[in-house]
Scaffold this motif. Sequence first.
Motif, mmCIF file in Angstrom:
data_model
loop_
_atom_site.group_PDB
_atom_site.id
_atom_site.type_symbol
_atom_site.label_atom_id
_atom_site.label_comp_id
_atom_site.label_asym_id
_atom_site.label_seq_id
_atom_site.Cartn_x
_atom_site.Cartn_y
_atom_site.Cartn_z
ATOM 1 N N TYR A 100 -4.034 -57.197 34.708
ATOM 2 C CA TYR A 100 -2.829 -56.388 34.878
ATOM 3 C C TYR A 100 -1.574 -57.167 34.472
ATOM 4 O O TYR A 100 -1.590 -58.410 34.428
ATOM 5 N N PRO A 101 -0.482 -56.450 34.172
ATOM 6 C CA PRO A 101 0.757 -57.108 33.734
ATOM 7 C C PRO A 101 1.279 -58.183 34.690
ATOM 8 O O PRO A 101 1.890 -59.154 34.258
ATOM 9 N N GLY A 132 -13.032 -43.859 32.759
ATOM 10 C CA GLY A 132 -12.863 -44.985 33.674
ATOM 11 C C GLY A 132 -11.788 -45.950 33.207
ATOM 12 O O GLY A 132 -11.007 -46.461 34.005
ATOM 13 N N LEU A 133 -11.728 -46.213 31.890
ATOM 14 C CA LEU A 133 -10.677 -47.075 31.352
ATOM 15 C C LEU A 133 -9.297 -46.491 31.617
ATOM 16 O O LEU A 133 -8.381 -47.204 32.040
ATOM 17 N N TYR A 134 -9.136 -45.209 31.374
ATOM 18 C CA TYR A 134 -7.843 -44.564 31.625
ATOM 19 C C TYR A 134 -7.438 -44.724 33.084
ATOM 20 O O TYR A 134 -6.284 -45.008 33.395
ATOM 21 N N ARG A 135 -8.393 -44.547 33.987
ATOM 22 C CA ARG A 135 -8.103 -44.650 35.424
ATOM 23 C C ARG A 135 -7.741 -46.079 35.808
ATOM 24 O O ARG A 135 -6.746 -46.321 36.478
ATOM 25 N N VAL A 136 -8.551 -47.037 35.367
ATOM 26 C CA VAL A 136 -8.349 -48.443 35.753
ATOM 27 C C VAL A 136 -7.064 -49.008 35.150
ATOM 28 O O VAL A 136 -6.309 -49.706 35.813
ATOM 29 N N ILE A 137 -6.821 -48.700 33.881
ATOM 30 C CA ILE A 137 -5.640 -49.228 33.204
ATOM 31 C C ILE A 137 -4.396 -48.428 33.586
ATOM 32 O O ILE A 137 -3.286 -48.944 33.562
ATOM 33 N N GLY A 138 -4.578 -47.161 33.941
ATOM 34 C CA GLY A 138 -3.441 -46.321 34.298
ATOM 35 C C GLY A 138 -2.697 -45.843 33.060
ATOM 36 O O GLY A 138 -1.471 -45.909 33.012
ATOM 37 N N GLY A 192 1.393 -49.638 25.833
ATOM 38 C CA GLY A 192 1.939 -50.638 26.749
ATOM 39 C C GLY A 192 3.229 -51.299 26.289
ATOM 40 O O GLY A 192 4.110 -51.592 27.097
ATOM 41 N N MET A 193 3.359 -51.531 24.999
ATOM 42 C CA MET A 193 4.574 -52.180 24.490
ATOM 43 C C MET A 193 5.796 -51.273 24.602
ATOM 44 O O MET A 193 6.909 -51.757 24.785
ATOM 45 N N ILE A 194 5.603 -49.962 24.511
ATOM 46 C CA ILE A 194 6.758 -49.071 24.564
ATOM 47 C C ILE A 194 7.051 -48.533 25.957
ATOM 48 O O ILE A 194 8.153 -48.077 26.217
ATOM 49 N N SER A 253 0.997 -56.645 29.060
ATOM 50 C CA SER A 253 0.441 -57.669 29.945
ATOM 51 C C SER A 253 0.535 -59.038 29.283
ATOM 52 O O SER A 253 -0.156 -59.317 28.306
ATOM 53 N N GLY A 254 1.398 -59.893 29.810
ATOM 54 C CA GLY A 254 1.513 -61.256 29.304
ATOM 55 C C GLY A 254 0.181 -62.002 29.339
ATOM 56 O O GLY A 254 -0.202 -62.617 28.343
ATOM 57 N N PRO A 255 -0.545 -61.969 30.484
ATOM 58 C CA PRO A 255 -1.826 -62.674 30.522
ATOM 59 C C PRO A 255 -2.822 -62.163 29.484
ATOM 60 O O PRO A 255 -3.494 -62.956 28.829
#
Length: 70
Positions: A12-13, A30-36, A57-59, A64-66
């Motif tokens: 996560y970010p 599941g990816l959509y749910r977990v990543i949001g 995510g960028m916009i 997520s930096g990590p």
Amino acid sequence: MSCADVAALAVYPDGALVDVVLPAGRVLEGLYRVIGCRCVDVVRLGEGLDMWVDDEGMINGAASGPATRL
């Protein structure tokens, strides 16, 4: 976890790492749910190792930096 379920690590970010299981036959949901998120993209990191990311995510400020450092 069934044989067809997918074990994954969510990054996560804020740097949190969470073990998750994505259900067989519903991995994308599941990816959509977990990543949001509503749109994902895959980044191949190596043989047999993929990272799925929030394609927006960028916009939307969810970068997520990590995960980027990986």
